[in-house]
Design a protein around this motif. Sequence first.
Motif, PDB file in Angstrom:
ATOM      1  N   CYS A  55      37.640 -61.451  -9.698  1.00 19.11           N
ATOM      2  CA  CYS A  55      39.091 -61.234  -9.676  1.00 19.11           C
ATOM      3  C   CYS A  55      39.512 -60.549  -8.384  1.00 19.11           C
ATOM      4  O   CYS A  55      40.529 -60.907  -7.780  1.00 19.11           O
ATOM      5  N   GLY A  56      38.736 -59.562  -7.940  1.00 20.88           N
ATOM      6  CA  GLY A  56      39.058 -58.865  -6.699  1.00 20.88           C
ATOM      7  C   GLY A  56      38.993 -59.779  -5.488  1.00 20.88           C
ATOM      8  O   GLY A  56      39.813 -59.679  -4.564  1.00 20.88           O
ATOM      9  N   ALA A  83      43.771 -70.396  -5.198  1.00 16.69           N
ATOM     10  CA  ALA A  83      42.820 -69.425  -5.745  1.00 16.69           C
ATOM     11  C   ALA A  83      42.110 -69.988  -6.969  1.00 16.69           C
ATOM     12  O   ALA A  83      40.917 -69.751  -7.172  1.00 16.69           O
ATOM     13  N   ASN A  84      42.821 -70.757  -7.769  1.00 20.45           N
ATOM     14  CA  ASN A  84      42.211 -71.367  -8.958  1.00 20.45           C
ATOM     15  C   ASN A  84      41.142 -72.392  -8.587  1.00 20.45           C
ATOM     16  O   ASN A  84      40.179 -72.590  -9.325  1.00 20.45           O
ATOM     17  N   ALA A 127      37.367 -72.200  -9.896  1.00 18.86           N
ATOM     18  CA  ALA A 127      36.686 -73.318 -10.558  1.00 18.86           C
ATOM     19  C   ALA A 127      35.297 -73.538  -9.969  1.00 18.86           C
ATOM     20  O   ALA A 127      34.338 -73.833 -10.698  1.00 18.86           O
ATOM     21  N   LEU A 128      35.169 -73.383  -8.649  1.00 18.73           N
ATOM     22  CA  LEU A 128      33.867 -73.563  -8.004  1.00 18.73           C
ATOM     23  C   LEU A 128      32.905 -72.447  -8.406  1.00 18.73           C
ATOM     24  O   LEU A 128      31.738 -72.706  -8.730  1.00 18.73           O
ATOM     25  N   GLU A 168      39.856 -65.882 -16.272  1.00 20.82           N
ATOM     26  CA  GLU A 168      41.201 -66.326 -16.603  1.00 20.82           C
ATOM     27  C   GLU A 168      41.884 -66.814 -15.331  1.00 20.82           C
ATOM     28  O   GLU A 168      42.101 -66.039 -14.396  1.00 20.82           O
ATOM     29  N   PRO A 169      42.216 -68.101 -15.249  1.00 24.46           N
ATOM     30  CA  PRO A 169      42.867 -68.606 -14.039  1.00 24.46           C
ATOM     31  C   PRO A 169      44.281 -68.063 -13.895  1.00 24.46           C
ATOM     32  O   PRO A 169      44.901 -67.630 -14.874  1.00 24.46           O
TER      33      PRO A 169
END
Length: 348
Positions: free
Chosen positions: A93-94, A108-109, A113-114, A135-136
């Motif tokens: 998340c950071g 960012a999503n 995903a990767l 959490e996307p």
Amino acid sequence: MDFVDASGQRVRRSAGTTDKAAAQELHDQLKAEAWRQSRLKESPARTWDEAALRWLDEKAYKASLKDDMQQLEWLHSFLSGMKLPDITAEVVCGILERKRKETSASTANHYLALIRAILRRAHKWGWLDSVPSFEPYPVKSERLRWLTQEEAARLLQELPQHLADMAEFSLLTGLRQSNVTGLEWAQVDMQRRCAWIHPDQAKARKPIPVSLNDQAIQVLRRQLGKHHRVVFTYKGQPVTQTNTKAWRKALKRAGIEDFTWHGLRHTWASWHVQAGTPLLVLQQMGGWASLDMVQRYAHLSADHVAQYAANVGVNGTKKTQAPLRLVSGTSQHIENMVGCEGIEPTTR
């Protein structure tokens, strides 16, 4: 650091720090891990680097592997050397918050995903006991961005010649960026007025037939003699990047905002739908894997439902009149609704 593990193997290496307390902590940690691996037969903790390299090796067939490599290059400075169990949801998340601030939540999503895919794969390999829950970022549904004929003309006028040729060819064929930059003369038959994309070059892993109209042929003729193998070049060398300063400056001068190179493909598809090309035909022309990918353009044409619009009238009266006709003055109204130019009044 210098110690002997439980098996009698001597370990000597730098702690990578000038802080003696930090070096001592790392020394004790490595010594304890070496003991557990020797006496308790524990497997050594794998690192992000090992997982990423194995991922690239297993996914070498992917058409979008280049995108994965670019994302991994950016992630390297944050995750390199980190052990897989230490890559928690909080850590990820950071990292992604930086990418979200640099670009967008949607981008960012893609990185999330990767990361998630690699960690899931590591779990399958037995390198990781469990995969953290991620959490996307919420992403708003965005309108499909495409160019009008006038905008396209302005953009081509502002681009340097090599990018203008590639952009024009993209608008005429709908080919993805990688297929245009990687197009070779061996894939072009100007006499038969066609080109083709091999399955290993297509995102859906299916061959794509490309019909070339008069304008597309003219673009190709301007490239003759510039290179013996590839079609599009710059100063005698193959073009590998299109999202350059020259591209972005041209967009600014042309007054076009919120538009990427991939938007040229959206524009091509949008123009086709507005011109009446059936969605099934467009799917084949664009090389999409499913019709669902093409449905996003369906709203740009109402021809397939226009004949039913007259079935219902005020007070529920069923109408039996002839199909709707466009009369003088209606085309401007439709232009305003659809957001494009070049629609002419027609009579059926």
